[in-house]
Design an enzyme around this catalytic site. Structure first.
Site, short mmCIF file in Angstrom:
data_model
loop_
_atom_site.label_atom_id
_atom_site.label_comp_id
_atom_site.label_asym_id
_atom_site.label_seq_id
_atom_site.Cartn_x
_atom_site.Cartn_y
_atom_site.Cartn_z
N HIS A 21 7.53 24.05 -0.89
CA HIS A 21 8.77 23.51 -1.46
C HIS A 21 9.82 23.28 -0.38
O HIS A 21 10.62 22.33 -0.48
CB HIS A 21 9.31 24.45 -2.53
CG HIS A 21 8.64 24.30 -3.85
ND1 HIS A 21 8.25 23.07 -4.35
CD2 HIS A 21 8.28 25.21 -4.79
CE1 HIS A 21 7.69 23.25 -5.54
NE2 HIS A 21 7.68 24.53 -5.82
N ARG B 173 -3.54 10.50 -5.79
CA ARG B 173 -4.56 11.54 -5.92
C ARG B 173 -4.38 12.27 -7.25
O ARG B 173 -3.43 13.04 -7.42
CB ARG B 173 -4.46 12.53 -4.76
CG ARG B 173 -4.58 11.87 -3.38
CD ARG B 173 -4.36 12.91 -2.28
NE ARG B 173 -4.50 12.34 -0.95
CZ ARG B 173 -3.49 11.84 -0.24
NH1 ARG B 173 -2.27 11.85 -0.74
NH2 ARG B 173 -3.71 11.35 0.96
N ARG C 218 -6.79 7.12 -8.03
CA ARG C 218 -8.14 7.56 -7.70
C ARG C 218 -8.58 8.59 -8.73
O ARG C 218 -7.88 9.57 -8.98
CB ARG C 218 -8.17 8.18 -6.30
CG ARG C 218 -9.57 8.62 -5.87
CD ARG C 218 -9.58 9.17 -4.47
NE ARG C 218 -8.91 10.45 -4.35
CZ ARG C 218 -8.70 11.09 -3.20
NH1 ARG C 218 -9.09 10.54 -2.07
NH2 ARG C 218 -8.08 12.25 -3.18
N GLU D 93 -15.90 5.76 1.93
CA GLU D 93 -15.70 6.92 2.79
C GLU D 93 -17.01 7.60 3.18
O GLU D 93 -17.02 8.56 3.93
CB GLU D 93 -14.78 7.93 2.10
CG GLU D 93 -15.23 8.31 0.70
CD GLU D 93 -14.17 9.06 -0.08
OE1 GLU D 93 -13.32 9.72 0.54
OE2 GLU D 93 -14.20 9.00 -1.33
N ASN E 203 -10.62 9.25 6.86
CA ASN E 203 -10.71 10.69 7.16
C ASN E 203 -12.15 11.19 6.98
O ASN E 203 -12.72 11.83 7.87
CB ASN E 203 -9.77 11.48 6.25
CG ASN E 203 -8.31 11.11 6.46
OD1 ASN E 203 -7.98 10.40 7.40
ND2 ASN E 203 -7.45 11.60 5.59
N ASP E 204 -12.72 10.92 5.81
CA ASP E 204 -14.10 11.36 5.56
C ASP E 204 -15.11 10.47 6.28
O ASP E 204 -16.15 10.95 6.74
CB ASP E 204 -14.39 11.36 4.06
CG ASP E 204 -13.97 12.67 3.40
OD1 ASP E 204 -13.68 13.64 4.12
OD2 ASP E 204 -13.93 12.71 2.15
N ARG F 201 -13.65 18.15 10.58
CA ARG F 201 -12.33 17.90 11.17
C ARG F 201 -11.39 19.09 11.05
O ARG F 201 -10.30 19.07 11.60
CB ARG F 201 -11.70 16.64 10.56
CG ARG F 201 -11.64 16.59 9.05
CD ARG F 201 -11.31 15.17 8.58
NE ARG F 201 -11.53 14.96 7.16
CZ ARG F 201 -10.57 14.99 6.27
NH1 ARG F 201 -9.33 15.21 6.63
NH2 ARG F 201 -10.84 14.78 4.98
N CYS G 84 -6.85 3.56 3.78
CA CYS G 84 -5.89 4.55 3.30
C CYS G 84 -6.01 5.90 3.99
O CYS G 84 -5.46 6.89 3.50
CB CYS G 84 -6.02 4.74 1.79
SG CYS G 84 -7.61 5.39 1.25
#
Length: 667
Positions: free
Chosen positions: A237, A344, A380, A480, A503-504, A514, A551
């Protein structure tokens, strides 16, 4: 709602990197006074207590300079005693009265704040107080164990904290501190004590082990210049609030409260994760210049936030935002996003005992569409499994390597009822705005066809129920998995769009984890195998007239903007704050020079060679953009991943000295 927040941010723009200019002269007087104060022996204060530089997680970009304001929040000391059976009703009544008082306190704090993310954070705390699982467990402890309300509340809260802190997903690990802060407030009310609000002076840097949501809400009314916490991550937060208010922040700074004293001068580099405590005179002058340059560049790129990302030769590049939190939706609008390229949805499934209903999916998607109107939002479908778990599907086929097991779309096809409920909610919400559905982790045509069958099933159920819904919602896939990239020409005719998740894709193509620092040096976005797959997907999409976006983290890195666009990918989705810098690069470039650099990168013998050439060109053309971008923690080819969370005294140093991660204030 965001306009009011935007006005506040415009009002604040100074020492926060974007904030507090009206305090700039006061800052200089304060800095001069603190640094030149001498002790009885004539030595500078900065020499009496040594200068330190600490490292943490860059949570909110910008440069802050000011005296430290220390927030010391310790655990409440809780008594334990037994009660008589006849006193149970009274003890439960005392607990409920403490809950009521806590609700009123949070409401009072919330009422003094403008609408925005800070109010939503406090609203979430209020919802936790009404959670029947939490309150029911406390009352059951009182009733069954015959113990006082304070001890029952503490033990239940500690159990919840422990469960959340062990979660694999960072978002839920961060929520453990929320439970701790909330339980502390309830305990104080049970004990008849008060929890004073923080009141940092204008131009100060707030330093704390951690901040409660009520503490962070106080920042919305205080003109602070920076924030440093000992714990927390980018989804804490404190980090969320700092980004919402555009206050430079570094979190997860180990032992920072041990080094800092009240009124110590502190420099916060929220772009690169540096914190300098008791800097020298030369360093202060250096950081003031760094801040001036940062602010000037920020003003420059933000002026174009409402303009299209169009190259000098007329090619339009679509820049959308990645989001999962409400704060990111607001930030996307503020930074000029052309919509949400990746929303997401899995987080709505997590941290609860039962799955979200169709109605919940509908209401959430509808609200997001309205906030982003008239721009499209790409939802997604849930990407659960591996490190993102839900209690009601935990342990089903995880296997020894969950990242390659039953996760994401594979899990959705197995848990068909969860998938259908989500799709029905999204189809209903699509009547309220341009909604797109994206299927993650697709590895082949059969998997895609199975998912499309479930989508048809969801439409049929809605039709039988007489429920209004959209029938022509665009459906695309995340590319991905290397198999999907290599078979892009087979998949393209079946979808409406591609979105490359680098990323993947990088992780699976190069066979590295990673999250493992030992092999982090192998994480090469410009590896020939990666660049060839990006070009392959872009060409397959172009032949089938299917838009292709990217993305992953690469999209937000200004080093790679030319290469990505030059490979034929003209849609990018990234974290919202990266959009102005990338847009500014696009608007100063031609497609021809982008394609030329992409061709050079493709022709390179290795990822390291491609990286060197790309960095050489981009550094020469856009030095401030690369410094300002502050791409935190991304590895450089040929060497280990930079360590981001280290602490210690690295000596006085020289003003202007650069660090391994580069950047304006690297010292």
């Amino acid at each position: 709602m965001w306009q009011g927040q935007r006005d506040r941010i415009a009002h604040r723009r100074t020492g926060s990197g974007r904030g507090l200019r009206r305090h700039r002269q006061a800052d200089r007087r304060r800095i001069r006074r603190v640094v030149t104060t001498e002790d009885r022996e004539g030595r500078d204060v900065a020499e009496v207590r040594p200068r330190h530089r600490l490292e943490g997680i860059a949570a909110s970009p910008g440069i802050g300079i000011g005296p430290a304001y220390i927030v010391d929040r310790g655990r409440v000391q809780v008594p334990r005693y037994s009660i008589e059976r006849g006193d149970v009703r009274e003890e439960i009544g005392r607990f409920r009265e403490a809950l009521r008082a806590t609700q009123e306190q949070l409401e009072a704090i919330k009422s003094r704040l403008p609408h925005g993310e800070h109010r939503q954070i406090l609203k979430a705390q209020q919802m936790m107080l009404r959670d029947p699982d939490l309150t029911g467990d406390v009352e059951a402890r009182i009733r069954e164990d015959l113990i006082n309300a304070e001890w029952a509340m503490m033990t239940v809260a500690r159990d919840v904290e422990r469960m959340l802190s062990e979660a694999a997903d960072e978002v839920f690990r961060e929520r453990s501190s929320d439970v701790a802060h909330l339980s502390n407030r309830v305990l104080l009310n049970l004990l008849g004590k008060t929890d004073d609000e923080i009141d940092p002076p204008a131009g100060s840097v707030v330093v704390a082990f951690d901040l409660s949501p009520a503490d962070t809400a106080a920042l919305a009314r205080a003109d602070v210049t920076g924030l440093v916490t000992e714990v927390g991550g980018r989804t804490s937060h404190s980090a969320i609030m700092a980004r919402s208010l555009e206050i430079p922040a570094v979190v997860g700074v180990e032992d920072v409260t041990e080094y800092v004293r009240t009124n110590d001068m502190v420099v916060v580099d929220g772009t690169h994760g540096h914190v300098v405590i008791r800097p020298t005179r030369d360093e202060i002058e250096h950081w003031q210049e760094v801040r001036r340059r940062y602010d000037a560049f920020e003003d420059e790129v933000q002026r174009d936030h409402a303009l299209p990302a169009t190259t000098l030769d007329g090619v339009h590049v679509v820049l959308r935002a990645n989001a999962a939190l409400d704060e990111e939706i607001a930030s996307a609008s503020f930074h000029g996003a052309d919509g949400i390229g990746l929303y997401r949805t899995e987080y709505v499934f997590m941290g609860r005992d039962a799955p979200p209903t169709e109605e919940e999916h509908y209401r959430r998607a509808k609200a997001i569409l309205r906030r982003m109107a008239p721009h499209p939002v790409t939802f997604r479908t849930f990407d659960l499994g591996a490190d993102k778990v839900a209690a009601y599907v935990r342990g089903r086929g995880a296997g020894e390597n969950p990242a390659l097991g039953v996760r994401s779309l594979r899990l959705a096809l197995r848990e068909r009822h969860l998938f259908v409920a989500q799709l029905k909610g999204l189809l209903r919400a699509a009547l309220h705005g341009p909604l797109r559905i994206m299927l993650p982790f697709v590895s082949g045509l059969e998997e895609l066809e199975a998912a499309l069958e479930v989508l048809d099933e969801a439409k049929s159920e809605l039709a039988r129920e007489g429920m209004a819904h959209a029938t022509d919602v665009p459906v695309g896939i995340m590319v991905e998995v290397p198999a999907a990239a290599l078979a892009a020409d087979r998949l393209a005719p079946e979808v409406d769009f591609f979105s490359i998740g680098t990323n993947d894709l990088i992780q699976y193509t190069l066979a590295i984890d990673r999250e493992n620092d030992d092999v982090g040096y192998l994480y090469e976005p410009l590896h020939p195998a990666i660049l060839r797959q990006l070009r392959m997907v872009a060409e397959a999409g172009a032949r089938a007239n299917v838009p292709v976006s990217l993305c992953g983290e690469m999209a937000a890195d200004p080093r790679y903007t030319w290469v990505i666009v030059g490979l034929g990918i003209h849609e990018l989705s990234m974290h919202p704050s990266a959009i102005p810098v990338v847009k500014n690069i696009v608007r100063q470039s031609t497609l021809a020079e982008m394609e030329a650099l992409a061709a050079e990168a493709l022709a390179a013998r290795s990822g390291a060679e491609a990286e060197r050439r790309v960095l050489e060109v981009m550094q020469a053309r856009f030095p401030e953009h690369l410094e300002h971008g502050g791409v935190d923690g991304l590895p450089r080819p040929g060497g280990p991943v930079p360590v981001r969370a280290r602490s210690g005294d690295d000596g006085a140093g020289e003003a202007g000295q650069s660090s391994e991660t580069g950047g304006y204030g690297a010292m």
